[in-house]
Design a protein around this motif. Sequence first.
Motif, short mmCIF file in Angstrom:
data_model
loop_
_atom_site.label_atom_id
_atom_site.label_comp_id
_atom_site.label_asym_id
_atom_site.label_seq_id
_atom_site.Cartn_x
_atom_site.Cartn_y
_atom_site.Cartn_z
N THR A 1 0.87 -1.55 0.09
CA THR A 1 0.06 0.14 -0.43
C THR A 1 0.69 1.30 0.35
N ILE B 1 3.63 1.92 -4.12
CA ILE B 1 2.56 1.87 -5.30
C ILE B 1 3.47 1.39 -6.62
N SER C 1 3.82 -2.33 -7.05
CA SER C 1 2.86 -2.75 -6.84
C SER C 1 2.43 -3.25 -8.64
N LEU D 1 -5.76 -1.73 -8.74
CA LEU D 1 -4.81 -1.00 -7.86
C LEU D 1 -5.13 1.06 -7.71
N VAL E 1 -6.16 3.14 -4.86
CA VAL E 1 -5.01 4.24 -3.71
C VAL E 1 -5.75 5.71 -4.04
#
Length: 537
Positions: free
Chosen positions: A421, A424, A427, A443, A447
């Motif tokens: 988290t 980013i 990810s 994703l 966010v």
Amino acid sequence: MPAEEDFPPVPTFSFTNLALIKDTTEMKKSAFFLNTIQGSVDDVIETKVTVGYEELLEGINSKTKILLLEGRPGCGKTTLTRKISGDWGEGAVLRFIKYLFLIPLRQFYATPITGLSNILDYFDMSDLETEIKRNAGEGVCFIFDGLDEYSQKYTNNGCSWFEQLLRGHIFPSSIIIITSRPNASVGLRKQAHVRGEVLGFLKKQIDEYIDKSYSNNPSKASEVKEYLHNHQNILHMCYVPLHLVMIIFIHDSYQEQKAPLPKTETDVYNLFTVMSLVRYYTKIGKDIVLSDLQSLPSPESAIFLSISKVAYNTTAASKTSLSLHDINSEFSVSDVANLGFIVVDKKIGLTGGEPILSFVHLTNQEFLAAYHVSTLSSDEQLKAIREHIGQPHMGVVLKFFCGLTGLQNPDHWTSIMDYATNDILKSMHCVFESQNGQRCRELFSKVIGNLFIRNETLTLLDYCVVGYCLESAHDAVKSITLWCQLTAEGLEIIVQKLNRSLESVTESQIHDDLCDKDKILALKELLHRFPNMKSLE
């Protein structure tokens, strides 16, 4: 000359780049510095300047006795040590050295070096022990290759023979050269009198290598360069010489078959693994068409699965060497080695008669580890992700896992997003490797549409990842904030990846020194993609 069995085939020419690490407060983020960063745990985030091979070795003498050479896997550290040894043998370098010992530390992983006799026994030169001790090591150079492959319990206890040698308590007149991955040599940096980095290739050398590989076929060289230009993430891999050799080999083979070329690092290693197995069948005289790893026939399929499991256990334990006890007892050493993924060392006297085994390359080991996880049940995969996702040394395995599975399981993706988290970019790398655009949108929904990247040194791969994710989640992106040192080349890559305008973006903040003319032009081109942007800092 490369050995006849080298795979992929390696040309007879080779070169690499070296940098001298400077202990200075100078600004480290020069254009040269940015070109040496690959976005991994093995980056050397320090001021550095280019240095010639001879110049680096000329700085070694009795007062500056320890040279530490750092570099990421596959960059050419071992090749460099062999060159030093060969040039010394020809009288071209280190002329004041009478005896030079090139010691692969992986051979001592199970049994530590406890004295000079271990080294001399390895080279069958035990008769030199009295002379070397009498002269306190004067005229002797020890090259220890692969500190990262030598157990830390033998180097960090303060009283081991290895530690005593480094501190000058024994053989104070000897010269010591050590190679290591940067993430394994942090504790040694203060002891080193001279530090260098083996960089691998820069863009100029990549082009030169391609031109030399196709010296009789310039049009083929142009095809490879065009492919890399259109796949900047694959170009990013080529800064590691081993990867460039692999990619050229894959390009030639798959162009002949008119098959799709790799788009991601997972694709590269997947295709290369398949080609390695096809090579094995060719060597034993079997004509087998192998389209993917899942179609591997018996008994090789069972052996390959066993090797992959060993790769996973070895990587999770931060090991690079293994013994027979790590291999499934139903397979012989030759069964395992014949497939071409594990190397069996011929020097077996160090471990009481047992051979020492290792994977041909760390990234290959990490790919096989990821393949093992991809063959497990969904619950077992989720357990593996949760157990190892926070461990930096398993980051490449996680990325390969995402590429192999395409992140089809939503539970796996949720676990990765929950962990990352606050990161980013990590990810986004997982999503890019999976080439799953739906996961990009999820994703950005998590966010709240905000892409915020701060205090990062972005690589070519990072820019490709950002561009891909912005394109895939185009209608879910609300704001973009980049607090990074940007490059014109990187901004152009993002624009190249964006095939449409991002009408959903209403705010963008770019914090950087924008005095570079090319950078300003690239930034303006990027901003044209945000027609509804209201503010810009």
